[in-house]
Scaffold this motif. Structure first.
Motif, mmCIF file in Angstrom:
data_model
loop_
_atom_site.group_PDB
_atom_site.id
_atom_site.type_symbol
_atom_site.label_atom_id
_atom_site.label_comp_id
_atom_site.label_asym_id
_atom_site.label_seq_id
_atom_site.Cartn_x
_atom_site.Cartn_y
_atom_site.Cartn_z
ATOM 1 N N ILE A 131 28.646 17.378 37.198
ATOM 2 C CA ILE A 131 29.627 18.455 37.350
ATOM 3 C C ILE A 131 31.042 17.903 37.331
ATOM 4 O O ILE A 131 31.949 18.494 36.733
ATOM 5 C CB ILE A 131 29.335 19.266 38.628
ATOM 6 C CG1 ILE A 131 28.058 20.080 38.429
ATOM 7 C CG2 ILE A 131 30.525 20.149 39.009
ATOM 8 C CD1 ILE A 131 27.538 20.748 39.701
ATOM 9 N N GLN A 132 31.243 16.736 37.953
ATOM 10 C CA GLN A 132 32.576 16.123 37.934
ATOM 11 C C GLN A 132 32.978 15.732 36.509
ATOM 12 O O GLN A 132 34.149 15.827 36.142
ATOM 13 C CB GLN A 132 32.621 14.905 38.864
ATOM 14 C CG GLN A 132 32.620 15.291 40.323
ATOM 15 C CD GLN A 132 32.506 14.098 41.258
ATOM 16 O OE1 GLN A 132 31.894 13.077 40.936
ATOM 17 N NE2 GLN A 132 33.090 14.230 42.448
ATOM 18 N N ALA A 133 32.021 15.352 35.696
ATOM 19 C CA ALA A 133 32.295 14.960 34.315
ATOM 20 C C ALA A 133 32.500 16.168 33.399
ATOM 21 O O ALA A 133 33.219 16.087 32.412
ATOM 22 C CB ALA A 133 31.159 14.086 33.780
ATOM 23 N N ASP A 134 31.856 17.298 33.718
ATOM 24 C CA ASP A 134 31.932 18.491 32.876
ATOM 25 C C ASP A 134 31.852 19.728 33.773
ATOM 26 O O ASP A 134 30.768 20.126 34.188
ATOM 27 C CB ASP A 134 30.794 18.484 31.852
ATOM 28 C CG ASP A 134 30.796 19.693 30.932
ATOM 29 O OD1 ASP A 134 31.659 20.587 31.065
ATOM 30 O OD2 ASP A 134 29.904 19.744 30.053
ATOM 31 N N ALA A 135 33.001 20.340 34.059
ATOM 32 C CA ALA A 135 33.072 21.477 34.980
ATOM 33 C C ALA A 135 32.232 22.665 34.521
ATOM 34 O O ALA A 135 31.796 23.473 35.347
ATOM 35 C CB ALA A 135 34.523 21.910 35.181
ATOM 36 N N SER A 136 31.938 22.781 33.227
ATOM 37 C CA SER A 136 31.120 23.911 32.757
ATOM 38 C C SER A 136 29.690 23.832 33.300
ATOM 39 O O SER A 136 28.999 24.845 33.378
ATOM 40 C CB SER A 136 31.097 23.964 31.228
ATOM 41 O OG SER A 136 30.337 22.906 30.683
ATOM 42 N N LYS A 137 29.256 22.638 33.697
ATOM 43 C CA LYS A 137 27.922 22.485 34.277
ATOM 44 C C LYS A 137 27.831 23.058 35.691
ATOM 45 O O LYS A 137 26.751 23.213 36.235
ATOM 46 C CB LYS A 137 27.494 21.022 34.274
ATOM 47 C CG LYS A 137 27.283 20.460 32.877
ATOM 48 C CD LYS A 137 26.652 19.094 32.925
ATOM 49 C CE LYS A 137 26.443 18.498 31.575
ATOM 50 N NZ LYS A 137 25.655 19.272 30.647
ATOM 51 N N ALA A 138 28.977 23.410 36.282
ATOM 52 C CA ALA A 138 29.002 23.955 37.638
ATOM 53 C C ALA A 138 28.793 25.464 37.671
ATOM 54 O O ALA A 138 28.550 26.029 38.733
ATOM 55 C CB ALA A 138 30.335 23.621 38.314
ATOM 56 N N LEU A 139 28.871 26.118 36.509
ATOM 57 C CA LEU A 139 28.790 27.571 36.483
ATOM 58 C C LEU A 139 27.338 28.035 36.540
ATOM 59 O O LEU A 139 26.513 27.648 35.708
ATOM 60 C CB LEU A 139 29.474 28.118 35.237
ATOM 61 C CG LEU A 139 30.951 27.750 35.107
ATOM 62 C CD1 LEU A 139 31.517 28.301 33.802
ATOM 63 C CD2 LEU A 139 31.742 28.256 36.306
ATOM 64 N N VAL A 140 27.048 28.873 37.525
ATOM 65 C CA VAL A 140 25.696 29.394 37.699
ATOM 66 C C VAL A 140 25.781 30.914 37.834
ATOM 67 O O VAL A 140 26.646 31.432 38.537
ATOM 68 C CB VAL A 140 24.977 28.740 38.911
ATOM 69 C CG1 VAL A 140 25.704 28.991 40.211
ATOM 70 C CG2 VAL A 140 23.539 29.191 39.011
ATOM 71 N N THR A 141 24.932 31.609 37.097
ATOM 72 C CA THR A 141 24.898 33.063 37.125
ATOM 73 C C THR A 141 23.515 33.515 37.572
ATOM 74 O O THR A 141 22.507 33.157 36.943
ATOM 75 C CB THR A 141 25.196 33.648 35.725
ATOM 76 O OG1 THR A 141 26.466 33.164 35.292
ATOM 77 C CG2 THR A 141 25.210 35.167 35.760
ATOM 78 N N PHE A 142 23.487 34.268 38.649
ATOM 79 C CA PHE A 142 22.237 34.832 39.153
ATOM 80 C C PHE A 142 22.218 36.316 38.822
ATOM 81 O O PHE A 142 23.247 36.985 38.888
ATOM 82 C CB PHE A 142 22.128 34.659 40.673
ATOM 83 C CG PHE A 142 22.074 33.223 41.107
ATOM 84 C CD1 PHE A 142 20.886 32.511 41.040
ATOM 85 C CD2 PHE A 142 23.207 32.591 41.578
ATOM 86 C CE1 PHE A 142 20.836 31.186 41.434
ATOM 87 C CE2 PHE A 142 23.168 31.269 41.980
ATOM 88 C CZ PHE A 142 21.974 30.565 41.909
#
Length: 187
Positions: A25-36
Motif C-alpha cells: 500500500i505504501q508503494a501504490d496507494a491504489s492498493k489501499a482502496l476497498v469497496t464493500f
C-alpha cells in the motif's frame, strides 16, 4: 514496528503478511482502496436477508459468499428469528474495533488472554414511529466498554485503545456523520 517481529505470529495474526500488505500500500496507494457492497432483500414480516457476494480490493474483485439475517423481536412485530438491525449495527461496530485491539496488541508483541466488548444504546421509538419530530429516530449516544487481558502493561493497552479510536473504520462511521446517498427505483 513490523521490522522487529519478522516471521512472527501473535494472537493468530501473521505479522509478516500484514507487513507485506502495508509495504504494498505504501508503494501504490491504489492498493489501499476497498469497496464493500451488500444486497438486502425482504423475506416477510420484519425479516430481511443480506447477501455478501464479494468485495473489491485494489481494483481486484474477490468473491465470497455470506448471508446475514435480520429480524425484530416479537414485541417489535417480528418473529424473533435473528438479531435486529440495531443489534447487528452494534455487532459490526464491536467486530471492527475488536480487529483493532487484537492487531494493536499483536504488533506490540502482546499475547492476549481475552478481549470482550460490551456495547449498548437507547432508542426512543417515538422517533422511529414518527410520533414526535422532537425525538431523534436513532441513538443520541452509544456506550461501549472494552475488557482486555494479556501480558501488556496498562500504558500499552491505553495506547492501543487510543489507536483503535483513531483508526477503526466503524468507530469513525458511527462517531461522525457520513454522507448517505439514497435513491429509489420502482419495480
Amino acid at each position: 514496528m513490523l521490522d522487529t517481529v519478522k516471521n512472527a505470529r501473535v494472537n493468530g495474526l501473521d505479522l509478516v503478511a500484514l507487513g507485506e500488505t502495508v509495504e504494498a500500500i505504501q508503494a501504490d496507494a491504489s492498493k489501499a482502496l476497498v469497496t464493500f457492497d451488500v444486497t438486502t432483500k425482504w423475506s416477510g414480516q420484519t425479516r430481511s436477508e443480506t447477501t455478501v457476494d464479494g468485495y473489491t480490493l485494489g481494483g481486484e474483485r474477490i468473491e465470497r459468499s455470506h448471508k446475514i439475517v435480520a429480524d425484530e423481536p416479537f414485541e417489535l412485530l417480528g418473529s424473533d428469528g435473528a438479531p435486529n438491525p440495531q443489534e447487528l449495527l452494534m455487532a459490526a461496530f464491536n467486530a471492527c474495533i475488536m480487529v483493532g485491539y487484537v492487531a494493536g496488541a499483536s504488533l506490540k508483541g502482546i499475547n492476549l488472554e481475552s478481549v470482550e466488548i460490551k456495547t449498548n444504546g437507547q432508542l426512543d421509538l417515538r422517533g422511529f414511529l414518527g410520533l414526535s419530530d422532537a425525538v431523534a429516530p436513532g441513538y443520541e449516544a452509544i456506550d461501549y466498554q472494552v475488557r482486555i487481558k494479556g501480558d501488556g502493561s496498562r500504558e500499552e493497552f491505553e495506547e492501543i485503545h487510543q489507536t483503535v479510536m483513531k483508526t477503526s473504520p466503524n468507530y469513525f462511521n458511527i462517531s461522525r456523520p457520513i454522507r448517505v446517498n439514497g435513491s429509489m427505483q420502482l419495480g
